[in-house]
Design an enzyme around this catalytic site. Structure first.
Site, PDB file in Angstrom:
ATOM      1  N   GLY A 231       0.809  -1.305  -0.013  1.00 10.43           N
ATOM      2  CA  GLY A 231       0.099  -0.048   0.090  1.00 10.43           C
ATOM      3  C   GLY A 231       0.759   1.352   0.011  1.00 10.43           C
ATOM      4  N   GLY A 232       2.030   1.241  -0.389  1.00  6.23           N
ATOM      5  CA  GLY A 232       2.766   2.571  -0.521  1.00  6.23           C
ATOM      6  C   GLY A 232       2.122   3.751  -1.225  1.00  6.23           C
ATOM      7  N   CYS A 351       8.060  -2.048 -11.584  1.00  7.78           N
ATOM      8  CA  CYS A 351       9.527  -1.563 -11.138  1.00  7.78           C
ATOM      9  C   CYS A 351      10.378  -2.697 -11.918  1.00  7.78           C
ATOM     10  CB  CYS A 351       9.613  -1.524  -9.774  1.00  7.78           C
ATOM     11  SG  CYS A 351       8.984  -3.385  -9.007  1.00  7.78           S
TER      12      CYS A 351
END
Length: 419
Positions: A231-232, A351
């Site tokens: 949840g960043g 990423c």
């Protein structure tokens, strides 16, 4: 602890880490749980030695060929990340002579494969991608990543956070691109700082902050974080929405969503609805089809953009695993797109460093979905007050590199659904 005992522990830890059958950080954590009496400095030396070996495994293995004794012990000696005097105290006379001899070698004369420390398939892909920047990339990947924080704008301003860190004796500066970011020097313990406990800051790489900013979430909207994980980005989106509207945090892993709960409590957000889904075609998703203003798809990927933090990934990933991931990425993006309402925005992010997981997926999606119009990443970033947005973009898409931008490797593409 006696040098001999610590070197034995380092040897044992490396034996476990180098099996490469699970993530290195999990192996290191389990090892420390088993050896509870280790002090902070001993833990630091052991963990950093394990990561130093993973970063440059081919180099150390090449140099270790000349020694004797257990291979993992030789690797630990060569890559030791602690006091040199201390480690020499653990060595026999032959080992001391061997270490001195190895350190006198000029590594620039060694074969390229040993110097770049990447498996061939990955080195070849990145060379094709980066050309003459490839050596700079390799050098950046051997350093450790900086510690970035995101200011929770519901609770604090960047200037006050910087002042509070300075007062606590922690060196920090604004991140160069993200208007919400703070870059901290070294690895200070932040968990006990009032700033952190009260949820005024969250640990989040500057690149990850930029992905959330690209979505441009606004007050009162319906927003979905399709692969929320711990949840960043969810927290960043909730703050951007000023704690209004509804923010759904979907993930197939209930365990990862559990990790979001304490962070959510600190953040002060009450507009977030975490929900575990069975797969990308879950019933919950069907119910929201065509109703959502903005959807972020932070897709499951190889993670190769995080090699500074997770150097084991380059040895644990394979071309076959990437093949499987690209099928999954295309399917997830396809399903997530159904949620977007006419005029709404869709962002696909990874990423990863590989075009196969990035541009190739985005271009294939554009070709198959004429009702989704590609948006300029530079324009989206500029409207989010990001500095120098044109330096972060290629072919209209966000593309971040550790050697170029001092962030993890990230990619993002955005579309608007035609009204």
């Amino acid at each position: 602890m006696h040098p001999n005992a610590l070197l034995d522990l380092a040897t044992d830890l490396l034996r476990q880490v180098l099996k490469l059958d699970q993530p290195a950080d999990a192996v290191v954590s389990a090892f420390f749980r088993k050896h509870r009496t280790l002090g902070p400095r001993e833990r630091h030396s052991l963990a950093e030695t394990a990561y130093a070996v993973l970063r440059r495994r081919l180099l150390w293995a090449h140099l270790a060929q000349s020694g004797s004794g257990a291979l993992e012990r030789r690797l630990a000696i060569l890559a030791w990340q602690g006091s040199d005097t201390f480690i020499r105290g653990a060595l026999g006379p032959n080992e001391v002579a061997w270490l001195t001899q190895v350190r006198e070698l000029d590594t620039a004369t060694l074969p390229e494969k040993v110097r770049v420390n990447l498996p061939d398939w990955l080195a070849n892909a990145l060379k094709a991608e980066l050309g003459e920047e490839f050596p700079a990339f390799v050098a950046a990947m051997e350093a450790s990543a900086p510690l970035d924080l995101r200011v929770n704008t519901l609770k604090a301003k960047r200037e006050t956070v910087l002042a509070a860190l300075k007062e606590a004796g922690i060196e920090a500066e604004p991140t160069p691109y993200s208007p919400l970011g703070v870059r901290v020097q070294g690895k200070p313990a932040l968990q006990k700082l009032p700033l952190f406990v009260q949820g005024e800051v969250e640990v989040q790489d500057e690149g990850s902050q930029l992905l959330a900013l690209m979505l441009g979430a606004k007050r009162g909207e319906m927003v979905v974080d399709f692969c929320a994980g711990a949840g960043g980005k969810t927290l960043a989106l909730g703050a951007a929405m000023r704690n209004t509207g509804r923010l759904y945090a979907f993930d197939v892993s209930g365990h990862r969503l559990e990790g979001l709960k304490p962070r959510l409590a600190r953040s002060g957000l009450s507009n977030v609805y975490p929900a575990q889904i069975a797969h990308e075609r879950d019933e919950r998703i069907k119910r929201l089809a065509g109703k959502i203003d903005r959807v972020l798809v932070d897709a499951p990927c190889s993670g190769l953009g995080t090699l500074r933090r997770n150097p084991d990934l380059k040895w644990r990933q394979s071309p076959k695993a990437i093949d499987e991931l690209t099928v999954k990425q295309a399917a997830i993006l396809d399903s997530a797109a159904r949620l977007v309402k006419p005029g709404g925005r869709l962002v696909y992010a990874t990423c990863s460093l590989l075009a196969r997981e990035n541009e190739d997926i985005a271009k294939a999606f554009s070709a198959a979905h004429p009702d989704f119009e590609p948006l300029s990443a530079a324009e989206l970033l500029a409207s989010a007050q990001v500095e120098q947005p044109e330096t972060l973009v290629r072919e209209g898409m966000l593309r971040l590199w550790p050697h170029r931008h001092a962030t993890d490797g990230f990619f993002a593409a955005a579309w608007q659904r035609k009204a």
